[in-house]
Design an enzyme around this catalytic site. Structure first.
Site, PDB file in Angstrom:
ATOM      1  N   ASP A 265       0.856  -1.193   0.000  1.00  0.00           N
ATOM      2  CA  ASP A 265       0.000   0.000   0.000  1.00  0.00           C
ATOM      3  C   ASP A 265       0.890   1.241   0.000  1.00  0.00           C
ATOM      4  O   ASP A 265       1.927   1.259  -0.648  1.00  0.00           O
ATOM      5  CB  ASP A 265      -0.972  -0.067   1.185  1.00  0.00           C
ATOM      6  CG  ASP A 265      -2.275   0.675   0.881  1.00  0.00           C
ATOM      7  OD1 ASP A 265      -2.234   1.661   0.132  1.00  0.00           O
ATOM      8  OD2 ASP A 265      -3.320   0.282   1.403  1.00  0.00           O
TER       9      ASP A 265
ATOM     10  N   ARG B 212       1.866   9.172  -6.466  1.00  0.00           N
ATOM     11  CA  ARG B 212       1.584   9.763  -5.153  1.00  0.00           C
ATOM     12  C   ARG B 212       2.827  10.337  -4.459  1.00  0.00           C
ATOM     13  O   ARG B 212       3.211   9.903  -3.376  1.00  0.00           O
ATOM     14  CB  ARG B 212       0.901   8.750  -4.220  1.00  0.00           C
ATOM     15  CG  ARG B 212      -0.304   8.077  -4.855  1.00  0.00           C
ATOM     16  CD  ARG B 212      -1.043   7.183  -3.894  1.00  0.00           C
ATOM     17  NE  ARG B 212      -2.174   6.539  -4.577  1.00  0.00           N
ATOM     18  CZ  ARG B 212      -2.994   5.666  -4.012  1.00  0.00           C
ATOM     19  NH1 ARG B 212      -2.813   5.306  -2.752  1.00  0.00           N
ATOM     20  NH2 ARG B 212      -3.985   5.129  -4.686  1.00  0.00           N
TER      21      ARG B 212
END
Ligand SMILES: *[C@@H]1O[C@H](CO)[C@@H](O)[C@H](O)[C@H]1NC(C)=O
Ligand SMILES: *[C@@H]1O[C@H](CO)[C@@H](O)[C@H](O)[C@H]1NC(C)=O
Ligand SMILES: *[C@@H]1O[C@H](CO)[C@@H](O)[C@H](O)[C@H]1NC(C)=O
Ligand SMILES: *[C@@H]1O[C@H](CO)[C@@H](O)[C@H](O)[C@H]1NC(C)=O
Ligand SMILES: *[C@@H]1O[C@H](CO)[C@@H](O)[C@H](O)[C@H]1NC(C)=O
Length: 341
Positions: A150, A207
């Site tokens: 993640d 990100r």
């Protein structure tokens, strides 16, 4: 001349290093500067049991970690804690940390490696957090896509007043998400103030960071082969992006277009998911008395940018020292990551 910014020309001698003290939203905010365990006892831990016990309560404490800690489950860090690796850094393996519904936490000099199925660090509903001089990595890009691991450092659910500085993030797909759902507008709105400065991102996917609903000040970071999309501002988020340097292969350095690209979230629509756009502002050129003006411009390298909405986050509400653009690559490579503090 923008008075809030001090521009440093960093010609470093062998023994000197840049100013590593806390800057940004974790320092300057309405709740007071982040101090972690300052004023409390200091302990050194070498076992998982001792680590668990030292971080659990609310008492201010500085906890030094020596060696490797293979976490058998995610651990939650209590308020008023500094968690710091000794010497060349301690390693956190297999499971990561939660910083959940607490205030005043510092994490420094830890290698956070190979955390599967969850984030390295999740900061949730928490305020005053400083993540500094750590190394985050998981060995690259798994064949089964971005969700095998993640995030490296995700900041969610109305968290606020956070600084992420001098970390080395590498070999990982999704680095740092700020705000984890477009349905959380009411929860996140007016929170998620995060400063990212002097981080070294290398061989990453997306990100770096990606924000929703908040404000992120992103300055003096070095991006090397940040492959798909680095800074993403969506769902009315605001970013102020100054003095960053991109090297190597990056498709998109900065976007405010609301599309969540398939390279980031391939399990949903093959065309990506559409959200509202975000906003971005770029640093101004600082006119300086000394010979040449100092530029706060970004060096995008070959990467593209897509700014669809210019916002009103034009200036950070605190003093901070900018490294001159031409010195960013050298300074960040020399001083980010483990064993530097
Ligand atoms: C954290 O420390 C502060 C003092 O530094 C204290 O006021 C506060 O109660 C502590 N928090 C908790 C949850 O114990
Ligand atoms: C500690 O972890 C690092 C990183 O995974 C590894 O390279 C090293 O061999 C480990 N050391 C010991 C003593 O297990
Ligand atoms: C957020 O944290 C505060 C403590 O700072 C707690 O009182 C509150 O219940 C938490 N909210 C959620 C939704 O977890
Ligand atoms: C840039 O944003 C516009 C929307 O304003 C969109 O149509 C376009 O496809 C975007 N470009 C890229 C490369 O994503
Ligand atoms: C900044 O822009 C946002 C988005 O348009 C808006 O909601 C907010 O009120 C503006 N803030 C100020 C101080 O003008």
């Amino acid at each position: 001349m923008k008075l809030s910014v001090l521009v440093l020309s960093t010609s470093l001698s062998a023994s000197a290093h840049p100013d590593f003290s806390l800057a940004g939203f974790a320092r300057n905010n309405p709740l007071g500067a982040t101090t972690g365990g300052a004023g409390g006892e200091t302990v050194t831990v070498t076992t998982l049991a001792a680590l668990k016990s030292a971080i659990a309560d609310t008492t201010p404490r500085t906890i030094y970690l020596t060696g490797n800690f293979t976490l058998t489950e995610r651990l939650s860090i209590g308020p008023n804690k500094s968690v710091i690796g000794t010497g060349p850094g301690a390693n956190i393996l297999a499971n990561g940390f939660n910083i959940k519904s607490v205030s005043n936490v510092i994490i420094r000099n830890l290698g956070i490696r190979g955390i599967t199925g969850n984030d390295g660090i999740t900061i949730q509903n928490s305020t005053r957090v400083w993540i500094d001089h750590n190394e985050f990595e998981s060995g690259g890009f798994p064949a089964n896509g971005p969700d095998a691991y993640d995030g490296q450092c995700d900041i969610i659910r109305a968290s606020d007043w956070i600084t992420v500085s001098w970390n080395y993030f590498h070999d990982h797909w999704k680095s740092s998400l700020v705000g984890n759902g477009d349905a959380l507008r009411d929860v996140d709105h007016n929170h998620l103030h995060v400063t990212y400065h002097h981080n070294y991102w290398r061989n990453e996917g997306t990100r770096g960071p990606a924000g929703r609903f908040g404000h992120q000040h992103v300055y003096n970071n070095l991006y090397e082969d940040f492959l798909f999309q680095a800074i993403h501002s969506r769902s009315d988020n605001q970013v102020l992006v100054e003095g960053n340097v991109f090297r190597g292969d990056t498709r998109e350095a900065l976007s405010t277009y609301g599309l969540v690209i398939p390279d980031d979230s391939p399990n949903t629509s093959p065309d990506g998911d559409y959200e509202l756009d975000g906003f971005a502002n770029l640093g101004a050129k600082i006119e300086y008395e000394a010979a040449a003006d100092l530029l706060v411009e970004n060096d995008w390298g070959p990467a593209s940018i897509n700014i669809t909405r210019v916002g009103n986050f034009t200036e950070a509400p605190y003093k901070y020292a900018l490294t001159a653009l031409g010195d960013v690559e050298k300074t960040v490579k020399a001083s980010a990551g483990l064993g530097k503090i």
